[in-house]
Design a protein around this motif. Structure first.
Motif, PDB file in Angstrom:
ATOM      1  N   VAL A  41      50.983  -1.617  60.591  1.00  0.00           N
ATOM      2  CA  VAL A  41      51.694  -1.489  61.865  1.00  0.00           C
ATOM      3  C   VAL A  41      53.197  -1.361  61.647  1.00  0.00           C
ATOM      4  O   VAL A  41      53.832  -0.442  62.151  1.00  0.00           O
ATOM      5  CB  VAL A  41      51.394  -2.693  62.787  1.00  0.00           C
ATOM      6  N   GLY A  42      53.782  -2.284  60.865  1.00  0.00           N
ATOM      7  CA  GLY A  42      55.207  -2.236  60.579  1.00  0.00           C
ATOM      8  C   GLY A  42      56.049  -2.163  61.832  1.00  0.00           C
ATOM      9  O   GLY A  42      55.913  -2.968  62.753  1.00  0.00           O
ATOM     10  N   GLN A  43      56.902  -1.142  61.924  1.00  0.00           N
ATOM     11  CA  GLN A  43      57.800  -0.963  63.068  1.00  0.00           C
ATOM     12  C   GLN A  43      57.270   0.076  64.063  1.00  0.00           C
ATOM     13  O   GLN A  43      57.990   0.515  64.958  1.00  0.00           O
ATOM     14  CB  GLN A  43      59.197  -0.542  62.582  1.00  0.00           C
ATOM     15  N   SER A  44      56.011   0.499  63.906  1.00  0.00           N
ATOM     16  CA  SER A  44      55.459   1.583  64.727  1.00  0.00           C
ATOM     17  C   SER A  44      55.498   1.262  66.212  1.00  0.00           C
ATOM     18  O   SER A  44      55.881   2.109  67.030  1.00  0.00           O
ATOM     19  CB  SER A  44      54.021   1.897  64.310  1.00  0.00           C
ATOM     20  N   LEU A  45      55.100   0.040  66.596  1.00  0.00           N
ATOM     21  CA  LEU A  45      55.034  -0.306  68.013  1.00  0.00           C
ATOM     22  C   LEU A  45      56.427  -0.311  68.648  1.00  0.00           C
ATOM     23  O   LEU A  45      56.615   0.185  69.768  1.00  0.00           O
ATOM     24  CB  LEU A  45      54.362  -1.668  68.191  1.00  0.00           C
ATOM     25  N   GLY A  46      57.406  -0.841  67.926  1.00  0.00           N
ATOM     26  CA  GLY A  46      58.771  -0.833  68.438  1.00  0.00           C
ATOM     27  C   GLY A  46      59.300   0.581  68.588  1.00  0.00           C
ATOM     28  O   GLY A  46      59.977   0.914  69.573  1.00  0.00           O
ATOM     29  N   LEU A  75      55.900   3.203  59.266  1.00  0.00           N
ATOM     30  CA  LEU A  75      55.579   3.968  60.470  1.00  0.00           C
ATOM     31  C   LEU A  75      54.206   4.601  60.305  1.00  0.00           C
ATOM     32  O   LEU A  75      53.912   5.206  59.272  1.00  0.00           O
ATOM     33  CB  LEU A  75      56.620   5.059  60.724  1.00  0.00           C
ATOM     34  N   PHE A  76      53.373   4.452  61.322  1.00  0.00           N
ATOM     35  CA  PHE A  76      52.060   5.099  61.379  1.00  0.00           C
ATOM     36  C   PHE A  76      51.214   4.801  60.141  1.00  0.00           C
ATOM     37  O   PHE A  76      50.542   5.669  59.601  1.00  0.00           O
ATOM     38  CB  PHE A  76      52.215   6.605  61.579  1.00  0.00           C
ATOM     39  N   GLY A  77      51.304   3.546  59.667  1.00  0.00           N
ATOM     40  CA  GLY A  77      50.457   3.101  58.579  1.00  0.00           C
ATOM     41  C   GLY A  77      50.983   3.378  57.188  1.00  0.00           C
ATOM     42  O   GLY A  77      50.298   3.083  56.204  1.00  0.00           O
TER      43      GLY A  77
END
Length: 477
Positions: A41-46, A75-77
């Motif tokens: 997930v990392g920063q993808s949701l933000g 980002l995006f996995g």
């Protein structure tokens, strides 16, 4: 005995931890600053939230202020390095593809567009497929199709604009660009299959930058199912074109027929059926979203900027004065639309339809004193140089005169179509389509905005309410 196995297990665990720590230290040596965040997930949701709220530029600026113009994130996995600025653009567009990096997009984008589309290919394959596409997309070839675009535009206005009081601009511009793509690139006749494709395309695009989790309720899954159906339709279309070619059809009637007709001196195909399918879908999706976005924001601009609108209208009316009533636009007419195209480019500078894109490191890359590890993604964006006041003074101000002398703009600063050897091959096609559409829109209608004209990115640029406008006919042509 038990204590022996306990000690042995303890030593084995310590060795594993030591090796893992050593690997981490080695792999993290020279990495850019930043955090990878949670796995996958990392920063993808933000980032998603920032795109939807149209604050992605602010979100990235905060990263730049904190970490500098290069930083790591997920980002995006995928572990990713974000880079920005003119030097970053030059690095992206002039690097040796196939050697140090590939144009590989995120998994979700690649699964939708296909891994044999032009942006994914490198070296000989990229040149081979690009040369094949350019046989149809070069200006000398597109000249013969201006009349076909003109016909599509007039039919579009008759069906969707005339006798209407209000319209939503973005859906109509998508319909227009899709129909021109079907006519010009695919030779796709109007009917149930074309209508089905028109319904499936939004579902494909929605999964473009989605998190690649293939479960029934996810956007990614819906996009994959829509993609599978469109691929089947395009394959059937290719087989129909093969039969027509065998019966003597012109190889210049559309892009698919042109690609099928290409042979080398040994009578071998220069582009495979899979590559045709993937590239037709690529142009279908890219043209559908990017050109419709620019047309929508031009209409938004004309409603908000009466001076620019008046100057564009004056240029277009001057072209009409010198033409017999009802005659189609010609290549020479398009060449006279200089101010209109400068307005289009300034709109692209302020509102680039594509926010950014990805590359993949094929080996460890040294960049700006840091290491981008092999296998990591590289993320770049267009806005950073488009809004750089050292390149474009007063960057927030709309000023088409910036493009009167394009040679004065530093290389790799204005990049809505990319740059270098991998610049978008459909750039001339898009220019013709934009100019034909704007000519008929401004000479036949006036409009004013109805309420909210805010916009967001999901992931491509679009007005929040589709840009609802009230329209009034100007004249009867």
């Amino acid at each position: 005995m038990n204590s022996f196995f306990t000690v042995l297990l303890f030593l084995f665990t310590m060795i594993i931890l030591l090796l893992t720590t050593t690997r981490r230290r080695r792999s993290s040596k020279g990495l850019p600053p930043g955090s990878l965040g949670l796995p996958l997930v990392g920063q993808s949701l933000g980032f998603f939230r920032a795109m939807k709220s149209n604050t992605a530029e602010k979100w990235l600026e905060q990263r730049i202020q904190k970490y500098g113009p290069i930083s790591k994130l997920t980002l995006f996995g995928h572990p990713t390095v974000f880079i920005s600025g003119q030097a970053a653009n030059k690095f992206i567009f002039t690097s040796n593809y196939g050697n140090i990096m590939s144009n590989q997009q995120s998994k979700s984008t690649r699964m939708i567009l296909g891994d044999r589309n032009l942006f994914e290919l490198v070296d000989h394959d990229h040149k081979r497929v690009r040369d094949a596409l350019m046989l149809f997309l070069k200006p000398e070839s597109l000249k013969r199709h201006v009349g076909k675009m003109d016909v599509e535009m007039r039919e579009h206005l008759a069906m969707f604009w005339e006798d209407k009081q209000e319209v939503k601009v973005l859906p109509l511009m998508r319909t227009l660009t899709f129909n021109i793509i079907c006519s010009l690139l695919c030779g796709f006749e109007r009917g149930p299959k074309r209508d089905e494709c028109a319904d499936l395309l939004p579902k494909m695009v929605d999964g473009w930058w989605s998190i690649p989790i293939n479960l029934p309720f996810t956007c990614y899954n819906r996009s994959l199912r829509a993609t599978a159906r469109v691929r089947k339709i395009v394959k059937n279309l290719i087989h129909e074109r093969m039969v027509q070619l065998e019966k003597g059809a012109s190889p210049h009637q559309d892009l698919i027929t042109c690609l099928l007709s290409i042979r080398n001196e040994y009578n071998e195909e220069l582009i495979t059926e899979e590559e045709i399918v993937h590239n037709v879908i690529f142009f279908m999706v890219a043209g559908y979203e990017t050109t419709s976005s620019l047309l929508t924001f031009l209409i938004r601009l004309f409603a908000n900027n009466p001076i620019v609108h008046a100057l564009v209208l004056q240029e277009q009316e001057e072209i009409d004065k010198n033409k017999p009533s009802g005659e189609s636009l010609t290549w020479k007419d398009l060449a006279k639309m200089k101010y209109t195209w400068r307005v289009s480019m300034e709109t692209l500078r302020l509102f680039p339809p594509v926010f950014g894109s990805f590359r993949k490191a094929l080996k460890d890359i040294e960049y700006e004193g840091y290491t981008i590890p092999k296998g990591w993604k590289i993320f770049w964006v267009a806005y950073k140089t488009h809004m750089d006041d050292s390149i474009f003074p007063e960057p927030s101000k709309f000023n088409p005169s910036r493009f009167e002398n394009q040679a004065s703009i530093p290389p790799f600063s204005f990049i809505p179509f990319g740059g270098g050897a991998r610049i978008c091959p459909g750039m001339e096609y898009a220019r013709i389509q934009i100019l034909v559409a704007i000519h008929y829109l401004v000479t036949r209608f006036t409009w004013k905005l109805c309420g909210d004209d805010s916009f967001s990115r999901t992931p491509l640029l679009k007005p929040s309410n589709g840009l609802l406008v009230q329209i009034t006919p100007r004249c009867c042509n």
